[in-house]
Design an enzyme around this catalytic site. Structure first.
Site, PDB file in Angstrom:
ATOM      1  N   ALA A 162     -57.779  49.800 -71.437  1.00  0.00           N
ATOM      2  CA  ALA A 162     -57.978  50.512 -72.702  1.00  0.00           C
ATOM      3  C   ALA A 162     -59.194  49.983 -73.450  1.00  0.00           C
ATOM      4  CB  ALA A 162     -56.731  50.387 -73.572  1.00  0.00           C
ATOM      5  N   GLU A 213     -52.260  31.630 -71.407  1.00  0.00           N
ATOM      6  CA  GLU A 213     -52.405  32.814 -72.258  1.00  0.00           C
ATOM      7  C   GLU A 213     -51.201  33.018 -73.174  1.00  0.00           C
ATOM      8  OE1 GLU A 213     -55.066  35.397 -71.954  1.00  0.00           O
ATOM      9  OE2 GLU A 213     -56.195  33.857 -70.887  1.00  0.00           O
ATOM     10  N   HIS A 240     -51.645  40.760 -68.516  1.00  0.00           N
ATOM     11  CA  HIS A 240     -50.568  39.841 -68.876  1.00  0.00           C
ATOM     12  C   HIS A 240     -49.244  40.385 -68.362  1.00  0.00           C
ATOM     13  CE1 HIS A 240     -53.258  38.546 -72.452  1.00  0.00           C
ATOM     14  NE2 HIS A 240     -53.287  37.597 -71.527  1.00  0.00           N
ATOM     15  N   CYS A 291     -47.564  43.025 -78.016  1.00  0.00           N
ATOM     16  CA  CYS A 291     -48.751  42.170 -78.083  1.00  0.00           C
ATOM     17  C   CYS A 291     -48.981  41.628 -79.485  1.00  0.00           C
ATOM     18  CB  CYS A 291     -49.989  42.945 -77.654  1.00  0.00           C
ATOM     19  SG  CYS A 291     -50.132  43.188 -75.875  1.00  0.00           S
TER      20      CYS A 291
END
Length: 447
Positions: A27, A174, A249, A368
């Site tokens: 995206a 992360e 992720h 997120c």
């Protein structure tokens, strides 16, 4: 001790823009260098927080970082006062300026990994801020992230903070986007599932197109640092095919809540072995809800961020899914979610949709934007005493007015060269630190 999950959402920063910076984020690449609306983005994020708060979900707030990151530009060879540095960077290295202007700290699922006190040997909540070395624009976040977390979760009786791991790909971390937790109830000891995409072991499969971000070695280090109780952690590998499809992720294709794991069959290297491993390690039966490629393709799952929905336990015990509105508009995503609701055997009884279009265009959905932190009442009360980051109606109204007063309606890529954007952003953040009772958390606030 009874505990509940608190969602700490990241506020979208005043420099929200589409820089197309994240390699492997489909995206972000598709929307690179288009115009953005920081005001709309921040208001959409606040609306999500308010929506959940009104449902009885405890909702916290984490502030954005100071951008453009002039100090980083100076380290990259630009000199003079702030205005001169920004103008030089805009002329000589516009891509670097875009990276240093990113509002990516809003993705607080990458801020840290959190182990609740029920899971740790010393009975404290352990936090390790992520080092984020795989993407330059994110690698500059950890010092401020760590400072903010230490300020919000400041009571040493309840919270143990760890420095970010050494910033290299061997220790690539992360944060919570690659960490899941399964339990019978949030306050009970859970099973912590660390999901990695890369390892120093050359025999493990690797993606061919995009880089794997989370390393096994980092996940193992965090489990040790957090003193996770014996045999209460497992490590599973992301599917390299999923990473190459844009699932940079784990939380792009998998989400957990209590005893439910909702995921796409392509999420893990071997979904059958992963289910078996989790089932054997867990103290209670797990509800595995698996989407097959025939239900929804991996490409559609990535574009709609279906599995980046928030899976939440409501105060009455009912479990709901908060999905991005893109799922409502997708025939296959909507059909799969309707199928979940029709299956009376699984605990998910409700699906709600939320508009987060501005953040979705940069490659991140509802999950997120939040860091999940399980807290006892005493742990939560210590946060209330030290700051004003737990959302209520008054704080929501104040933050909404703050956004409307300080944020630009639109930012184009060339606007990042405008030095007044830095002044506007710092004025806003200085005011925000006062609103949230956080004191001087930014370097520019200090002598």
């Amino acid at each position: 001790m009874k505990a509940r999950e608190v969602n700490f959402d990241g506020l979208v920063g005043p420099t929200h823009n589409y820089g197309g910076l994240a390699v492997g984020n489909v995206a972000a690449a598709e929307n690179a260098l288009t115009d953005s609306s920081p005001r709309e983005a921040a208001l959409q994020g606040l609306a999500k927080m308010k929506y959940l708060s009104d449902l009885g979900i405890r909702q916290g707030i984490l502030p954005p970082q100071d951008r453009p990151a002039v100090d980083v530009l100076r380290k990259m060879g630009f000199s003079g006062d702030d205005v001169a540095v920004i103008r030089q960077a805009a002329e000589i290295a516009p891509a670097l300026l875009r990276a240093c202007s990113s509002a990516s700290s809003m993705w607080v699922a990458n801020a840290a990994t959190v182990s609740p006190s029920a899971d740790t040997e010393d009975g404290k909540v352990h936090m390790t801020a992520a080092n984020l070395p795989s993407q330059f624009h994110r690698s500059i976040e950890p010092p401020t992230t760590s400072a903010i977390l230490r300020r919000v979760f400041s009571d040493v009786r309840y919270f143990e903070h760890h420095d970010p791991l050494p910033p290299n790909l061997y220790c690539a971390d992360e944060g919570a986007a690659n960490h899941m937790r399964l339990c019978s109830d949030h306050g009970d000891t859970g099973l912590e599932v660390f999901v990695f995409g890369r390892s120093a072991n050359p025999e493990l499969a690797r993606p061919l197109k995009f880089p794997a971000r989370q390393s096994l070695e980092a996940s193992e280090a965090i489990a040790r640092l957090h003193q996770v109780k014996f045999r209460k952690e497992i490590f599973v590998q992301q599917n390299p095919v999923a990473i190459d499809a844009g699932a940079f992720h784990n939380d792009v294709l998998a989400v957990t809540n209590c005893n439910v794991l909702l995921y796409h069959e392509a999420a893990f290297q071997n979904w059958r072995e992963t289910e078996k491993k989790i089932a054997e390690a867990s103290d209670q039966p797990i509800h595995f809800i698996r989407a097959c490629e025939s239900d929804i393709t991996i490409a559609e799952a990535v574009s709609t961020y279906l599995f980046n929905s928030q899976l939440i336990s409501l105060p009455d015990g009912e479990m709901m899914l908060l999905a991005p509105s893109e799922c409502q508009e997708s025939v296959s995503a909507r059909a799969f979610l309707n199928h979940i609701l029709e299956d009376t055997a699984n605990p998910i009884k409700r699906v709600d949709y939320i508009n987060l279009r501005q953040s979705m265009r940069n490659g991140g959905g509802p999950a997120c934007l939040r860091l999940r932190v399980v807290l006892t009442e005493a742990e939560l009360e210590s946060i209330r005493r030290g700051s004003r980051v737990i959302l209520d109606q008054h704080l929501y109204d104040e933050l909404k007015a703050w956004v409307e007063r300080n944020y630009r309606e639109r930012i184009t890529p060339r606007d990042l060269a405008d030095p007044s954007l830095l002044r506007e952003s710092r004025t806003a953040l200085d005011e925000l630190a006062t609103i949230l009772s956080l004191g001087s958390i930014y370097p520019f606030q200090k002598p």
